[in-house]
Motif scaffolding. Structure first.
Motif, PDB file in Angstrom:
ATOM      1  N   ALA A   1       0.826  -1.207   0.000  1.00  0.00           N
ATOM      2  CA  ALA A   1       0.000   0.000   0.000  1.00  0.00           C
ATOM      3  C   ALA A   1       0.861   1.259   0.000  1.00  0.00           C
ATOM      4  N   GLU A   2       1.883   1.277   0.833  1.00  0.00           N
ATOM      5  CA  GLU A   2       2.742   2.462   0.897  1.00  0.00           C
ATOM      6  C   GLU A   2       3.503   2.658  -0.408  1.00  0.00           C
ATOM      7  N   GLY A   3       4.004   1.567  -0.966  1.00  0.00           N
ATOM      8  CA  GLY A   3       4.724   1.668  -2.237  1.00  0.00           C
ATOM      9  C   GLY A   3       3.842   2.176  -3.358  1.00  0.00           C
ATOM     10  N   TYR A   4       2.603   1.759  -3.353  1.00  0.00           N
ATOM     11  CA  TYR A   4       1.662   2.200  -4.379  1.00  0.00           C
ATOM     12  C   TYR A   4       1.499   3.711  -4.357  1.00  0.00           C
ATOM     13  N   SER A   5       1.597   4.303  -3.177  1.00  0.00           N
ATOM     14  CA  SER A   5       1.373   5.747  -3.041  1.00  0.00           C
ATOM     15  C   SER A   5       2.584   6.585  -3.440  1.00  0.00           C
ATOM     16  N   ARG A   6       3.726   5.955  -3.631  1.00  0.00           N
ATOM     17  CA  ARG A   6       4.940   6.697  -3.961  1.00  0.00           C
ATOM     18  C   ARG A   6       4.956   7.070  -5.438  1.00  0.00           C
ATOM     19  N   PHE A   7       5.705   8.119  -5.749  1.00  0.00           N
ATOM     20  CA  PHE A   7       5.702   8.632  -7.110  1.00  0.00           C
ATOM     21  C   PHE A   7       6.820   8.072  -7.977  1.00  0.00           C
ATOM     22  N   SER A   8       7.978   7.848  -7.419  1.00  0.00           N
ATOM     23  CA  SER A   8       9.087   7.384  -8.251  1.00  0.00           C
ATOM     24  C   SER A   8       9.141   5.863  -8.295  1.00  0.00           C
ATOM     25  N   THR A   9       9.627   5.344  -9.404  1.00  0.00           N
ATOM     26  CA  THR A   9       9.792   3.898  -9.565  1.00  0.00           C
ATOM     27  C   THR A   9      10.741   3.361  -8.509  1.00  0.00           C
ATOM     28  N   LYS A  10      11.801   4.099  -8.225  1.00  0.00           N
ATOM     29  CA  LYS A  10      12.780   3.665  -7.228  1.00  0.00           C
ATOM     30  C   LYS A  10      12.113   3.464  -5.863  1.00  0.00           C
ATOM     31  N   GLU A  11      11.275   4.403  -5.472  1.00  0.00           N
ATOM     32  CA  GLU A  11      10.573   4.276  -4.195  1.00  0.00           C
ATOM     33  C   GLU A  11       9.588   3.116  -4.220  1.00  0.00           C
ATOM     34  N   LYS A  12       8.862   2.975  -5.316  1.00  0.00           N
ATOM     35  CA  LYS A  12       7.908   1.869  -5.440  1.00  0.00           C
ATOM     36  C   LYS A  12       8.630   0.531  -5.299  1.00  0.00           C
ATOM     37  N   MET A  13       9.771   0.397  -5.969  1.00  0.00           N
ATOM     38  CA  MET A  13      10.530  -0.846  -5.915  1.00  0.00           C
ATOM     39  C   MET A  13      11.077  -1.089  -4.510  1.00  0.00           C
ATOM     40  N   HIS A  14      11.463  -0.034  -3.821  1.00  0.00           N
ATOM     41  CA  HIS A  14      11.949  -0.171  -2.446  1.00  0.00           C
ATOM     42  C   HIS A  14      10.876  -0.833  -1.572  1.00  0.00           C
ATOM     43  N   PHE A  15       9.646  -0.360  -1.676  1.00  0.00           N
ATOM     44  CA  PHE A  15       8.580  -0.907  -0.846  1.00  0.00           C
ATOM     45  C   PHE A  15       8.174  -2.307  -1.286  1.00  0.00           C
ATOM     46  N   MET A  16       8.281  -2.606  -2.578  1.00  0.00           N
ATOM     47  CA  MET A  16       8.022  -3.980  -3.033  1.00  0.00           C
ATOM     48  C   MET A  16       9.094  -4.909  -2.466  1.00  0.00           C
ATOM     49  N   ASN A  17      10.335  -4.445  -2.436  1.00  0.00           N
ATOM     50  CA  ASN A  17      11.416  -5.241  -1.834  1.00  0.00           C
ATOM     51  C   ASN A  17      11.172  -5.446  -0.342  1.00  0.00           C
ATOM     52  N   MET A  18      10.689  -4.434   0.329  1.00  0.00           N
ATOM     53  CA  MET A  18      10.383  -4.555   1.758  1.00  0.00           C
ATOM     54  C   MET A  18       9.263  -5.585   1.968  1.00  0.00           C
ATOM     55  N   ALA A  19       8.242  -5.544   1.126  1.00  0.00           N
ATOM     56  CA  ALA A  19       7.141  -6.508   1.230  1.00  0.00           C
ATOM     57  C   ALA A  19       7.668  -7.925   1.024  1.00  0.00           C
ATOM     58  N   TYR A  20       8.538  -8.095   0.035  1.00  0.00           N
ATOM     59  CA  TYR A  20       9.102  -9.421  -0.237  1.00  0.00           C
ATOM     60  C   TYR A  20       9.963  -9.889   0.940  1.00  0.00           C
ATOM     61  N   GLY A  21      10.736  -8.990   1.508  1.00  0.00           N
ATOM     62  CA  GLY A  21      11.551  -9.331   2.676  1.00  0.00           C
ATOM     63  C   GLY A  21      10.687  -9.781   3.844  1.00  0.00           C
TER      64      GLY A  21
END
Length: 139
Positions: free
Chosen positions: A57-77
């Motif tokens: 959810a938090e990653g979805y709200s971010r604007f940059s691809t880098k930020e989105k990917m960071h939160f997807m990585n956190m979810a996977y972790g």
């Protein structure tokens, strides 16, 4: 599980719905664990589980691809952390092999496509998330 229409875009993502299922399953399983684990393994498992859809959810709200990917990585972790904790629960005979296998199937469903999508489409995911949220159906 209810489908939330008129809510936020991330709520229509399949990966988000799958992650929420993992949370509900985890809470149901930890309720049946010994009381001495309430503030130990149970709490850790529940926190790791909740972290998965929260990061999506938090990653979805971010604007940059880098930020989105960071939160997807956190979810996977968090998904990998929860997998470890399920294994520990199984090894301590708190859950059955069947419960472990059910978890693994759901975790693979939400995790393997996540990692593959991140690997193959780092730039595409940002564009997809910036659309109406319906293009990412199977993370």
């Amino acid at each position: 599980m209810e489908n939330n229409r008129g809510g936020f875009g991330f709520q229509s993502l399949e990966i988000y719905r799958l992650a929420k299922e993992l949370v509900i399953d985890c809470y149901n399983i930890t309720r049946g664990m010994p009381s001495e684990e309430k503030y130990a393994l149970c709490q850790q498992m529940n926190r790791a589980a909740v972290s998965i859809p929260s990061n999506i959810a938090e990653g979805y709200s971010r604007f940059s691809t880098k930020e989105k990917m960071h939160f997807m990585n956190m979810a996977y972790g968090s998904l990998m952390e929860l997998t470890c904790q399920y294994e520990i629960a199984r090894d301590l005979n708190y859950i059955s092999h069947e419960q472990m296998n059910e978890y693994i199937e759901k975790a693979k469903k939400s995790g393997s496509e996540d990692k593959q999508l991140q690997k193959d489409n780092r730039e595409t995911i940002g564009k997809q998330w910036e659309s109406d949220g319906k293009t990412i159906e199977k993370l």
